[in-house]
Design an enzyme around this catalytic site. Sequence first.
Site, mmCIF file in Angstrom:
data_model
loop_
_atom_site.group_PDB
_atom_site.id
_atom_site.type_symbol
_atom_site.label_atom_id
_atom_site.label_comp_id
_atom_site.label_asym_id
_atom_site.label_seq_id
_atom_site.Cartn_x
_atom_site.Cartn_y
_atom_site.Cartn_z
ATOM 1 N N SER A 1 13.644 -29.758 -6.597
ATOM 2 C CA SER A 1 13.309 -28.911 -7.739
ATOM 3 C C SER A 1 14.277 -29.139 -8.890
ATOM 4 C CB SER A 1 13.418 -27.437 -7.361
ATOM 5 O OG SER A 1 12.710 -27.167 -6.202
ATOM 6 N N HIS B 1 6.798 -33.138 -6.804
ATOM 7 C CA HIS B 1 7.237 -31.737 -6.775
ATOM 8 C C HIS B 1 6.027 -30.853 -6.501
ATOM 9 C CE1 HIS B 1 9.376 -28.223 -9.041
ATOM 10 N NE2 HIS B 1 9.647 -28.194 -7.760
ATOM 11 N N GLU C 1 3.814 -31.811 -9.720
ATOM 12 C CA GLU C 1 4.555 -32.405 -10.834
ATOM 13 C C GLU C 1 5.052 -33.774 -10.364
ATOM 14 O OE1 GLU C 1 7.713 -29.704 -11.950
ATOM 15 O OE2 GLU C 1 7.375 -30.029 -14.070
ATOM 16 N N ASN D 1 10.391 -25.727 -14.029
ATOM 17 C CA ASN D 1 11.556 -24.834 -13.996
ATOM 18 C C ASN D 1 12.269 -24.737 -15.340
ATOM 19 O OD1 ASN D 1 11.337 -23.807 -11.420
ATOM 20 N ND2 ASN D 1 12.294 -25.610 -10.511
HETATM 21 P P1 NAD Z 1 13.802 -25.032 3.743
HETATM 22 O O1 NAD Z 1 15.202 -24.574 3.945
HETATM 23 O O2 NAD Z 1 12.674 -24.149 4.157
HETATM 24 O O3 NAD Z 1 13.600 -26.429 4.495
HETATM 25 C C1 NAD Z 1 14.502 -27.502 4.404
HETATM 26 C C2 NAD Z 1 14.551 -28.187 5.753
HETATM 27 O O4 NAD Z 1 15.277 -29.408 5.636
HETATM 28 C C3 NAD Z 1 15.263 -27.339 6.835
HETATM 29 O O5 NAD Z 1 14.393 -27.111 7.908
HETATM 30 C C4 NAD Z 1 16.446 -28.232 7.225
HETATM 31 O O6 NAD Z 1 16.797 -28.120 8.590
HETATM 32 C C5 NAD Z 1 15.909 -29.610 6.877
HETATM 33 N N1 NAD Z 1 16.916 -30.651 6.804
HETATM 34 C C6 NAD Z 1 18.199 -30.569 6.379
HETATM 35 N N2 NAD Z 1 18.793 -31.754 6.519
HETATM 36 C C7 NAD Z 1 17.878 -32.616 7.033
HETATM 37 C C8 NAD Z 1 17.918 -33.984 7.441
HETATM 38 N N3 NAD Z 1 19.009 -34.708 7.324
HETATM 39 N N4 NAD Z 1 16.791 -34.529 7.955
HETATM 40 C C9 NAD Z 1 15.658 -33.797 8.097
HETATM 41 N N5 NAD Z 1 15.579 -32.494 7.745
HETATM 42 C C10 NAD Z 1 16.677 -31.916 7.228
HETATM 43 O O7 NAD Z 1 13.682 -25.438 2.207
HETATM 44 P P2 NAD Z 1 12.360 -25.603 1.328
HETATM 45 O O8 NAD Z 1 12.126 -24.358 0.570
HETATM 46 O O9 NAD Z 1 11.284 -26.175 2.175
HETATM 47 O O10 NAD Z 1 12.854 -26.685 0.264
HETATM 48 C C11 NAD Z 1 12.849 -28.071 0.534
HETATM 49 C C12 NAD Z 1 12.871 -28.835 -0.778
HETATM 50 O O11 NAD Z 1 11.731 -28.466 -1.545
HETATM 51 C C13 NAD Z 1 14.089 -28.575 -1.647
HETATM 52 O O12 NAD Z 1 14.444 -29.762 -2.290
HETATM 53 C C14 NAD Z 1 13.576 -27.541 -2.653
HETATM 54 O O13 NAD Z 1 14.267 -27.581 -3.873
HETATM 55 C C15 NAD Z 1 12.150 -28.040 -2.835
HETATM 56 N N6 NAD Z 1 11.178 -27.046 -3.322
HETATM 57 C C16 NAD Z 1 11.131 -25.788 -2.787
HETATM 58 C C17 NAD Z 1 10.169 -24.884 -3.241
HETATM 59 C C18 NAD Z 1 10.039 -23.508 -2.660
HETATM 60 O O14 NAD Z 1 9.395 -22.666 -3.268
HETATM 61 N N7 NAD Z 1 10.607 -23.229 -1.487
HETATM 62 C C19 NAD Z 1 9.259 -25.275 -4.233
HETATM 63 C C20 NAD Z 1 9.315 -26.578 -4.741
HETATM 64 C C21 NAD Z 1 10.277 -27.450 -4.276
#
Ligand code: NAD
Length: 282
Positions: A118, A139, A151, A189
């Site tokens: 993000s 994204h 995106e 964002n």
């Molecule tokens: P989350 O915490 O739910 O999930 C992230 C996962 O990544 C966790 O399960 C963690 O264990 C895993 N992880 C960490 N290190 C790892 C590795 N080396 N190999 C494999 N897995 C690993 O987070 P999320 O909300 O799903 O966010 C993930 C990404 O998506 C981030 O970059 C975030 O900025 C982006 N994002 C989130 C949202 C949202 O609304 N939650 C929206 C758009 C983008």
Amino acid sequence: MDVNRIFVVGAGTMGSGIAQTASVSGYQVTMSDISQEILDRGVKTIAASVERLAAKEKISTAQQQAALDITTALDLEPAREADLVVEAATENPELKLKLFEQLDQLAPQGAILASNTSSISLTKIGAATERPEAVIGMHFFNPVPLMKLLEVVRGLATSDETTQTAIEVGKKMGKEPVEAKDSPGFISNRILCPMINEAVYTLQEGIGSPDAIDTVMRLGMNHPMGPLALADLVGLDVVLFVMEVLHRDLGEDKYRPCPLLRKMVDAGYLGRKSGRGFYLYD
Ligand code: NAD
């Protein structure tokens, strides 16, 4: 370029949603995370989601089965077979740069490495690999199976071919891809978080109550949800983090995080996930 196999790194909120959506759209999907427990949770979330969608006849039983056939891994080895890797691991710059360095070593020549980040620069992520032309931002928005927007973020070196492929994959996944340049906050964002931040200033200055502020934006501006309720949903820590990135990287005072936002994060009032934000939750 033809994409058949997609490897999703991270089985959290976004990773499981991306894996689910890709599998019901006809891609062969493998999803990885760092513990079996997290993978199991991701698989369970997907199974429950496709069951609901199938019951409402939004997807066929064959599509439901495809999502149940997603394979899982505890390492990055499946990158060796992938045409496209979509990284959706924790939003931590060091972690993501390291992951892309490793994925670059494993993925076949010609494979695309995408990130769901993000806030981290795609140009920087691309520079951690020896194929910056094949690195791109995909994204997605939460919840991925329902949100139409994708995106597509081009780093400085991202090629037209990579962009075209990411757009085609996004369309096949039922999304409406929008191209954005790599700039802090991209389009989404850059606009959303300063709006929420301004709503928090409005609250801090006592101009209106949380309910008044949200009602103005819902009924006057036709937003489906007020900015403070939305901040509670997104997570106040996430909003603060994005504001800090915008403030630091764009260097303008207008992106200064509101002190009340910072104070609430310090207090642990993170929104829905902590039971308290601008509103109280059970
Ligand atoms: P989350 O915490 O739910 O999930 C992230 C996962 O990544 C966790 O399960 C963690 O264990 C895993 N992880 C960490 N290190 C790892 C590795 N080396 N190999 C494999 N897995 C690993 O987070 P999320 O909300 O799903 O966010 C993930 C990404 O998506 C981030 O970059 C975030 O900025 C982006 N994002 C989130 C949202 C949202 O609304 N939650 C929206 C758009 C983008």
